[in-house]
Design a protein around this motif. Structure first.
Motif, mmCIF file in Angstrom:
data_model
loop_
_atom_site.group_PDB
_atom_site.id
_atom_site.type_symbol
_atom_site.label_atom_id
_atom_site.label_comp_id
_atom_site.label_asym_id
_atom_site.label_seq_id
_atom_site.Cartn_x
_atom_site.Cartn_y
_atom_site.Cartn_z
ATOM 1 N N ILE A 90 0.409 -0.732 0.252
ATOM 2 C CA ILE A 90 -0.145 -0.096 0.080
ATOM 3 C C ILE A 90 0.981 0.925 -0.057
ATOM 4 C CG2 ILE A 90 -1.635 1.231 1.139
ATOM 5 C CD1 ILE A 90 -2.247 -1.318 2.435
ATOM 6 N N PHE A 91 1.576 1.281 0.266
ATOM 7 C CA PHE A 91 3.034 2.331 1.146
ATOM 8 C C PHE A 91 3.434 2.476 -0.646
ATOM 9 C CE2 PHE A 91 2.691 1.823 5.690
ATOM 10 C CZ PHE A 91 2.650 3.252 5.733
ATOM 11 N N ALA A 92 3.287 1.504 -1.265
ATOM 12 C CA ALA A 92 4.716 1.573 -2.270
ATOM 13 C C ALA A 92 3.588 2.018 -3.529
ATOM 14 C CB ALA A 92 4.691 -0.133 -3.115
ATOM 15 N N ALA A 93 2.380 1.867 -3.180
ATOM 16 C CA ALA A 93 1.539 2.069 -4.509
ATOM 17 C C ALA A 93 1.617 4.346 -3.820
ATOM 18 C CB ALA A 93 0.292 1.455 -4.414
ATOM 19 N N LEU A 94 1.100 4.457 -2.647
ATOM 20 C CA LEU A 94 0.441 5.708 -2.633
ATOM 21 C C LEU A 94 2.158 6.753 -3.203
ATOM 22 C CD1 LEU A 94 -0.693 5.234 0.475
ATOM 23 C CD2 LEU A 94 -1.278 6.454 -0.885
ATOM 24 N N ALA A 95 3.694 5.921 -2.630
ATOM 25 C CA ALA A 95 4.392 6.772 -3.060
ATOM 26 C C ALA A 95 4.333 7.140 -4.645
ATOM 27 C CB ALA A 95 5.774 6.323 -2.828
ATOM 28 N N LEU A 96 4.310 6.855 -5.495
ATOM 29 C CA LEU A 96 3.860 6.147 -7.075
ATOM 30 C C LEU A 96 2.881 7.557 -7.077
ATOM 31 C CD1 LEU A 96 4.457 2.147 -8.540
ATOM 32 C CD2 LEU A 96 5.773 4.260 -8.106
ATOM 33 N N GLY A 97 1.795 7.409 -6.392
ATOM 34 C CA GLY A 97 1.195 8.567 -6.951
ATOM 35 C C GLY A 97 0.913 9.557 -6.424
ATOM 36 N N LEU A 98 1.696 9.779 -4.841
ATOM 37 C CA LEU A 98 2.923 11.238 -4.481
ATOM 38 C C LEU A 98 2.997 11.728 -4.879
ATOM 39 C CD1 LEU A 98 1.084 10.182 -0.893
ATOM 40 C CD2 LEU A 98 -0.055 11.554 -2.322
ATOM 41 N N GLY A 99 3.838 10.524 -6.281
ATOM 42 C CA GLY A 99 4.578 11.909 -7.247
ATOM 43 C C GLY A 99 5.826 11.407 -6.158
ATOM 44 N N ALA A 100 6.275 10.661 -5.240
ATOM 45 C CA ALA A 100 7.620 10.257 -4.547
ATOM 46 C C ALA A 100 9.181 10.176 -5.140
ATOM 47 C CB ALA A 100 7.820 9.335 -3.688
ATOM 48 N N ALA A 101 9.809 10.577 -5.560
ATOM 49 C CA ALA A 101 11.009 10.366 -5.506
ATOM 50 C C ALA A 101 11.409 8.722 -5.955
ATOM 51 C CB ALA A 101 12.170 11.324 -5.595
ATOM 52 N N ARG A 102 12.426 8.390 -7.013
ATOM 53 C CA ARG A 102 13.242 6.979 -7.128
ATOM 54 C C ARG A 102 13.829 6.708 -5.184
ATOM 55 N NH1 ARG A 102 11.301 2.902 -9.990
ATOM 56 N NH2 ARG A 102 10.879 4.009 -10.817
ATOM 57 N N ALA A 103 13.197 5.872 -4.527
ATOM 58 C CA ALA A 103 13.497 5.706 -3.421
ATOM 59 C C ALA A 103 14.912 5.476 -3.329
ATOM 60 C CB ALA A 103 12.715 4.683 -2.820
ATOM 61 N N GLU A 104 15.695 5.966 -2.845
ATOM 62 C CA GLU A 104 17.153 5.599 -2.302
ATOM 63 C C GLU A 104 17.357 6.032 -1.305
ATOM 64 O OE1 GLU A 104 18.837 4.728 -4.929
ATOM 65 O OE2 GLU A 104 18.164 5.354 -6.338
ATOM 66 N N ILE A 105 16.741 4.439 -0.219
ATOM 67 C CA ILE A 105 16.315 4.503 1.577
ATOM 68 C C ILE A 105 17.391 4.071 1.395
ATOM 69 C CG2 ILE A 105 14.920 3.278 3.025
ATOM 70 C CD1 ILE A 105 13.062 4.714 0.784
ATOM 71 N N LYS A 106 17.547 4.889 2.685
ATOM 72 C CA LYS A 106 19.093 5.343 3.684
ATOM 73 C C LYS A 106 18.540 4.766 4.889
ATOM 74 C CE LYS A 106 23.291 7.429 5.564
ATOM 75 N NZ LYS A 106 23.911 9.084 5.544
ATOM 76 N N LYS A 107 19.014 4.059 5.896
ATOM 77 C CA LYS A 107 18.856 3.723 7.299
ATOM 78 C C LYS A 107 19.997 3.385 7.899
ATOM 79 C CE LYS A 107 15.911 -0.288 4.535
ATOM 80 N NZ LYS A 107 15.620 -1.702 5.059
ATOM 81 N N SER A 108 19.855 3.988 9.353
ATOM 82 C CA SER A 108 20.256 4.702 10.342
ATOM 83 C C SER A 108 20.545 4.179 11.562
ATOM 84 C CB SER A 108 21.729 5.631 9.874
ATOM 85 O OG SER A 108 19.964 6.959 10.126
ATOM 86 N N TRP A 109 21.023 4.365 12.503
ATOM 87 C CA TRP A 109 20.802 4.193 13.909
ATOM 88 C C TRP A 109 20.905 5.918 14.728
ATOM 89 C CZ3 TRP A 109 17.054 1.218 15.802
ATOM 90 C CH2 TRP A 109 17.176 -0.353 15.437
ATOM 91 N N VAL A 110 20.704 6.513 15.225
ATOM 92 C CA VAL A 110 20.790 7.537 16.119
ATOM 93 C C VAL A 110 20.889 7.397 17.596
ATOM 94 C CG1 VAL A 110 20.294 10.333 16.154
ATOM 95 C CG2 VAL A 110 20.491 9.160 14.222
ATOM 96 N N GLU A 111 21.942 7.302 18.561
ATOM 97 C CA GLU A 111 21.822 7.145 19.593
ATOM 98 C C GLU A 111 21.550 8.665 20.498
ATOM 99 O OE1 GLU A 111 26.074 5.647 20.076
ATOM 100 O OE2 GLU A 111 25.463 3.837 19.248
ATOM 101 N N TYR A 112 20.890 8.601 21.462
ATOM 102 C CA TYR A 112 20.833 9.781 22.243
ATOM 103 C C TYR A 112 21.057 9.313 23.332
ATOM 104 C CZ TYR A 112 15.729 8.860 21.248
ATOM 105 O OH TYR A 112 14.356 8.118 21.131
ATOM 106 N N THR A 113 20.396 10.055 24.208
ATOM 107 C CA THR A 113 20.120 10.127 25.636
ATOM 108 C C THR A 113 19.419 10.183 26.657
ATOM 109 O OG1 THR A 113 21.851 11.131 27.296
ATOM 110 C CG2 THR A 113 23.149 9.150 25.868
ATOM 111 N N HIS A 114 18.676 10.009 27.554
ATOM 112 C CA HIS A 114 17.646 10.477 28.229
ATOM 113 C C HIS A 114 18.036 10.697 30.267
ATOM 114 C CE1 HIS A 114 13.319 10.639 30.109
ATOM 115 N NE2 HIS A 114 14.436 11.900 30.564
ATOM 116 N N GLY A 115 18.163 11.533 30.765
ATOM 117 C CA GLY A 115 19.245 11.509 31.805
ATOM 118 C C GLY A 115 20.546 10.044 31.549
#
Length: 253
Positions: free
Chosen positions: A6-31
């Motif tokens: 469903i998301f893939a179809a929406l991406a095409l319908g909404l005119g999103a750019a050809r995905a070059e998906i980058k995945k990463s982790w961001v470390e941070y703290t709370h106390g």
């Protein structure tokens, strides 16, 4: 999975750019707690852009949580899946009892929950390609309740989207500082958080003249973002389409 299609179809319908998906982790703290957010974005898109601050369900930072973040990113958003429970130091509940125990830490101490969400939100704002004026908060189950609590503290979001949110009782007046459009996507047969509970949220939104939208899905119980039958597959499809359309309208993209 069907929801990812469903998301893939929406991406095409909404005119999103050809995905070059980058995945990463961001470390941070709370106390003293080490936290680790999962961040996904389409690397083909340049410059500042809207972002989604995503709050997981009571399962925590599971593979399913990451898959949903991946899917939202295909629509062109920077997606920051916040770490609420402490995945950065190995906290990932495995049983329903452990999940309930983790969630209760933040539902029983709401100020602690707000502060934990704020730590993630602050980490999101530090990302150089995020437009701070265009952030949507998307919360699933427990995440919908925590997102409501964080929003009640005046979080500067353009949209607050709750998907089968685990709404709790709050004192009258809790909604006066809410920002942006409040969007409720909920199952009509949710026994844990029934329509009478949703109605109280709506009453508060009305009392404070807030911009809101409510969709109720027939023959649908709690947790329909992981559908259990054909009716819930339909409801999941509709919820994704509505959330995507609302963000497109609000952000103008």
């Amino acid at each position: 999975m069907r929801s990812l299609t469903i998301f893939a179809a929406l991406a095409l319908g909404l005119g999103a750019a050809r995905a070059e998906i980058k995945k990463s982790w961001v470390e941070y703290t709370h106390g003293d707690t080490k936290l680790k957010a999962y961040v996904v974005q389409d690397d083909a898109i340049q410059g500042r852009r809207p972002a989604i601050f995503m709050i997981h369900a009571r399962e925590g930072m599971t593979e399913r949580t990451r898959e949903m973040a991946d899917a939202w990113a295909k629509l062109g958003y920077v997606v920051f899946a916040a770490d609420i429970f402490g995945y950065g130091q190995g906290v990932l509940p495995k049983t329903p009892e452990e999940m309930a125990g983790q969630a209760s830490i933040y539902t029983k101490d709401r100020m602690h929950g707000r502060a934990r969400a704020q730590a993630g939100f602050d980490a999101l704002l530090k990302m150089p390609n995020v437009d701070a004026s265009k952030i949507a908060m998307v919360g699933y189950c427990f995440g919908g309740d925590l997102g409501t609590e964080f929003g009640a503290g005046g979080a500067p979001v353009a949209a607050n989207i709750t998907i089968h949110g685990s709404f709790r009782e709050r004192a009258p007046g809790w909604g006066k500082d809410l920002k942006g459009r409040f969007i409720i996507l909920h199952g009509a047969e949710d026994k844990n958080y029934p329509l009478t509970t949703v109605a109280k949220v709506v009453d508060e939104l009305r009392a404070n003249a807030k911009d809101f939208l409510v969709e109720i899905y027939s023959k649908t119980e709690h947790g329909f973002s992981t559908p259990k039958n054909k009716d819930e597959e339909r409801s999941n499809t509709r919820s994704i389409a509505t959330a995507a359309a609302q963000m497109k309208e609000i952000f103008g993209m």
